[in-house]
Design a protein around this motif. Structure first.
Motif, PDB file in Angstrom:
ATOM      1  N   ARG A   1       0.829  -1.208   0.000  1.00 26.43           N
ATOM      2  CA  ARG A   1       0.000   0.000   0.000  1.00 26.43           C
ATOM      3  C   ARG A   1       0.859   1.253   0.000  1.00 26.43           C
ATOM      4  O   ARG A   1       0.564   2.223  -0.706  1.00 26.43           O
ATOM      5  CB  ARG A   1      -0.940  -0.003   1.215  1.00 26.43           C
ATOM      6  CG  ARG A   1      -1.936  -1.153   1.198  1.00 26.43           C
ATOM      7  CD  ARG A   1      -3.096  -0.933   2.139  1.00 26.43           C
ATOM      8  NE  ARG A   1      -2.707  -0.836   3.534  1.00 26.43           N
ATOM      9  CZ  ARG A   1      -2.541  -1.871   4.354  1.00 26.43           C
ATOM     10  NH1 ARG A   1      -2.691  -3.108   3.882  1.00 26.43           N
ATOM     11  NH2 ARG A   1      -2.219  -1.695   5.621  1.00 26.43           N
ATOM     12  N   LEU A   2       1.932   1.259   0.772  1.00 24.23           N
ATOM     13  CA  LEU A   2       2.784   2.435   0.840  1.00 24.23           C
ATOM     14  C   LEU A   2       3.613   2.617  -0.437  1.00 24.23           C
ATOM     15  O   LEU A   2       3.879   3.753  -0.853  1.00 24.23           O
ATOM     16  CB  LEU A   2       3.720   2.339   2.050  1.00 24.23           C
ATOM     17  CG  LEU A   2       3.063   2.510   3.423  1.00 24.23           C
ATOM     18  CD1 LEU A   2       4.069   2.239   4.540  1.00 24.23           C
ATOM     19  CD2 LEU A   2       2.472   3.913   3.579  1.00 24.23           C
ATOM     20  N   SER A   3       4.012   1.528  -1.071  1.00 23.70           N
ATOM     21  CA  SER A   3       4.850   1.640  -2.274  1.00 23.70           C
ATOM     22  C   SER A   3       4.073   2.226  -3.445  1.00 23.70           C
ATOM     23  O   SER A   3       4.679   2.659  -4.437  1.00 23.70           O
ATOM     24  CB  SER A   3       5.447   0.287  -2.648  1.00 23.70           C
ATOM     25  OG  SER A   3       4.433  -0.646  -2.980  1.00 23.70           O
ATOM     26  N   ALA A   4       2.758   2.253  -3.348  1.00 26.23           N
ATOM     27  CA  ALA A   4       1.962   2.943  -4.368  1.00 26.23           C
ATOM     28  C   ALA A   4       2.071   4.448  -4.226  1.00 26.23           C
ATOM     29  O   ALA A   4       1.745   5.193  -5.161  1.00 26.23           O
ATOM     30  CB  ALA A   4       0.499   2.505  -4.271  1.00 26.23           C
ATOM     31  N   GLN A   5       2.529   4.909  -3.048  1.00 30.18           N
ATOM     32  CA  GLN A   5       2.628   6.341  -2.772  1.00 30.18           C
ATOM     33  C   GLN A   5       4.074   6.821  -2.660  1.00 30.18           C
ATOM     34  O   GLN A   5       4.329   8.025  -2.707  1.00 30.18           O
ATOM     35  CB  GLN A   5       1.922   6.661  -1.437  1.00 30.18           C
ATOM     36  CG  GLN A   5       0.563   6.026  -1.256  1.00 30.18           C
ATOM     37  CD  GLN A   5      -0.464   6.587  -2.204  1.00 30.18           C
ATOM     38  OE1 GLN A   5      -0.468   7.783  -2.479  1.00 30.18           O
ATOM     39  NE2 GLN A   5      -1.333   5.728  -2.734  1.00 30.18           N
ATOM     40  N   ALA A   6       5.023   5.902  -2.481  1.00 33.40           N
ATOM     41  CA  ALA A   6       6.412   6.285  -2.187  1.00 33.40           C
ATOM     42  C   ALA A   6       7.364   5.355  -2.932  1.00 33.40           C
ATOM     43  O   ALA A   6       7.076   4.164  -3.113  1.00 33.40           O
ATOM     44  CB  ALA A   6       6.666   6.212  -0.687  1.00 33.40           C
ATOM     45  N   LYS A   7       8.511   5.877  -3.326  1.00 36.65           N
ATOM     46  CA  LYS A   7       9.500   5.092  -4.074  1.00 36.65           C
ATOM     47  C   LYS A   7      10.309   4.214  -3.123  1.00 36.65           C
ATOM     48  O   LYS A   7      10.908   4.712  -2.163  1.00 36.65           O
ATOM     49  CB  LYS A   7      10.454   6.024  -4.824  1.00 36.65           C
ATOM     50  CG  LYS A   7      11.508   5.295  -5.655  1.00 36.65           C
ATOM     51  CD  LYS A   7      12.390   6.271  -6.394  1.00 36.65           C
ATOM     52  CE  LYS A   7      13.452   5.551  -7.229  1.00 36.65           C
ATOM     53  NZ  LYS A   7      12.842   4.714  -8.291  1.00 36.65           N
ATOM     54  N   PRO A   8      10.384   2.907  -3.356  1.00 38.17           N
ATOM     55  CA  PRO A   8      11.232   2.049  -2.523  1.00 38.17           C
ATOM     56  C   PRO A   8      12.714   2.406  -2.679  1.00 38.17           C
ATOM     57  O   PRO A   8      13.198   2.611  -3.792  1.00 38.17           O
ATOM     58  CB  PRO A   8      10.945   0.644  -3.055  1.00 38.17           C
ATOM     59  CG  PRO A   8       9.588   0.742  -3.671  1.00 38.17           C
ATOM     60  CD  PRO A   8       9.550   2.120  -4.282  1.00 38.17           C
ATOM     61  N   VAL A   9      13.399   2.484  -1.551  1.00 36.66           N
ATOM     62  CA  VAL A   9      14.835   2.795  -1.546  1.00 36.66           C
ATOM     63  C   VAL A   9      15.530   1.852  -0.564  1.00 36.66           C
ATOM     64  O   VAL A   9      14.912   1.290   0.333  1.00 36.66           O
ATOM     65  CB  VAL A   9      15.106   4.266  -1.160  1.00 36.66           C
ATOM     66  CG1 VAL A   9      14.415   5.222  -2.119  1.00 36.66           C
ATOM     67  CG2 VAL A   9      14.668   4.552   0.287  1.00 36.66           C
TER      68      VAL A   9
END
Length: 342
Positions: free
Chosen positions: A194-202
């Motif tokens: 859910r969060l990766s739809a809003q933020a870029k994984p790093v």
């Protein structure tokens, strides 16, 4: 690290070395996203110790540099664990989970610190255990991080070090732009999606850069027993109580404060070179060939080169000519910290 969590991250593109997720395939783009956007990170560089039992609060209070007895159920705090000589063996982010306490520290020293802390248990009604395989740690940073949490169905802690408890973990606000989730592995994958739809994984290197920019020191194996808390700015970020009473090394830490003997501080700096290792020595002309300090941590910078958090003599920092590794090594260019140095 839990094998299911590790496999999940690998399937989502994480470049893993051992248990460390260094990046998600494009380290440069990840750093740029962290500087200007919203990013999501698997905090594989950290692990957890759980303290359980009716004496857990008093046990930790008597060992750590901060006040544990009065820590609210919806609050977290930073603290350290020192040798009898006042040198940091570990730093922790500490919070409550029901009647338990969770202590987050660098993963490379977690097994040794679990063993060492356990030596102090004696007759105390407390049990210390490895929680690193049960709980996944996730970092979220950026101006849109609060909105991303809400979109993912999670409440947003209002102030730094506020904790919102979930059925399967917690959300902790670290500062104005950064949050951390500590959740059971079974629910972590769904939260990540859910969060990766809003933020870029790093990866962990990008999160380390964010920590350095925030002036947050972390003790790893190469820097154990290298610094008293003030040398790492631990008291400036709320990690030391000077009113709580005794703990290992307390006399040294208090004497450093009250007798005005703080001669070393941690500074943020940039250098146009490869990142030095934690513990690398620093040199300045005023020290005539003797080391003036050490690197605490380093990470690639979005602007190129490397950023470091480095502990050194204040007089050497004021000279403005501090080199890494040797007297003619790469030159540090000092950067601002988000808090004032006393």
């Amino acid at each position: 690290m839990n094998s299911n969590w590790r496999n999940f991250l690998a399937n989502r593109g994480a470049k893993l070395a051992g248990d460390n997720a260094y990046d998600f395939g494009d380290a440069k783009a990840e750093l740029e996203a962290a500087a200007s956007g919203t990013v999501l990170s698997a905090l594989t560089q950290f692990s957890l110790i759980r303290a359980t039992g009716e004496d857990a609060a008093s046990f930790l209070h008597n060992l750590l540099t901060n006040d544990v007895l009065h820590l609210g159920r919806n609050r977290a705090e930073r603290c350290g664990f020192c040798s009898p000589k006042g040198r940091l063996l570990a730093d922790f982010l500490l919070w409550r989970e029901g009647n338990d306490f969770l202590l987050q520290l660098s993963a490379d020293i977690q097994p040794a610190m679990l063993k060492k802390l356990s030596m102090y248990v004696l007759r105390s009604k407390v049990k210390l255990s490895d929680a690193g395989s049960d709980v996944a740690l996730i970092g979220l940073a950026g101006d849109e991080a609060p909105a991303a949490l809400r979109t993912a169905g999670l409440d947003v802690p209002a102030e730094p070090f506020d904790v919102v408890h979930l059925a399967d973990g917690a959300v902790i606000r670290l500062d104005a732009r950064r949050f951390q989730l500590a959740v059971r592995v079974g629910v972590a994958t769904g939260i990540w999606e859910r969060l990766s739809a809003q933020a870029k994984p790093v990866g962990m290197l990008t999160w380390r850069w964010l920590n350095i920019a925030a002036g947050i020191p972390h003790i790893t194996a190469p820097t154990q027993e290298a610094f008293v808390p003030q040398m790492a700015n631990l008291e400036l970020i709320g990690g030391v109580s000077f009113t709580k009473g005794c703990y290992p090394g307390q006399e040294v830490v208090a004497r450093t404060k009250y007798l005005g003997k703080v001669k070393r501080r941690a500074y943020r700096a940039h250098l146009q070179a490869d990142c030095p290792q934690a513990g690398a020595e620093l040199f300045s002309p005023d020290m005539a060939g003797q080391p003036c300090g050490k690197i605490i941590e380093s990470a690639p910078s979005p602007s190129g080169g490397c950023e470091v958090l480095a502990s050194m003599l204040m007089s050497s920092a004021e000279s403005g000519a501090v080199h890494v590794g040797s007297a003619d090594g790469p030159l540090l260019s000092f950067l601002a910290l988000p808090y004032a140095l006393e």
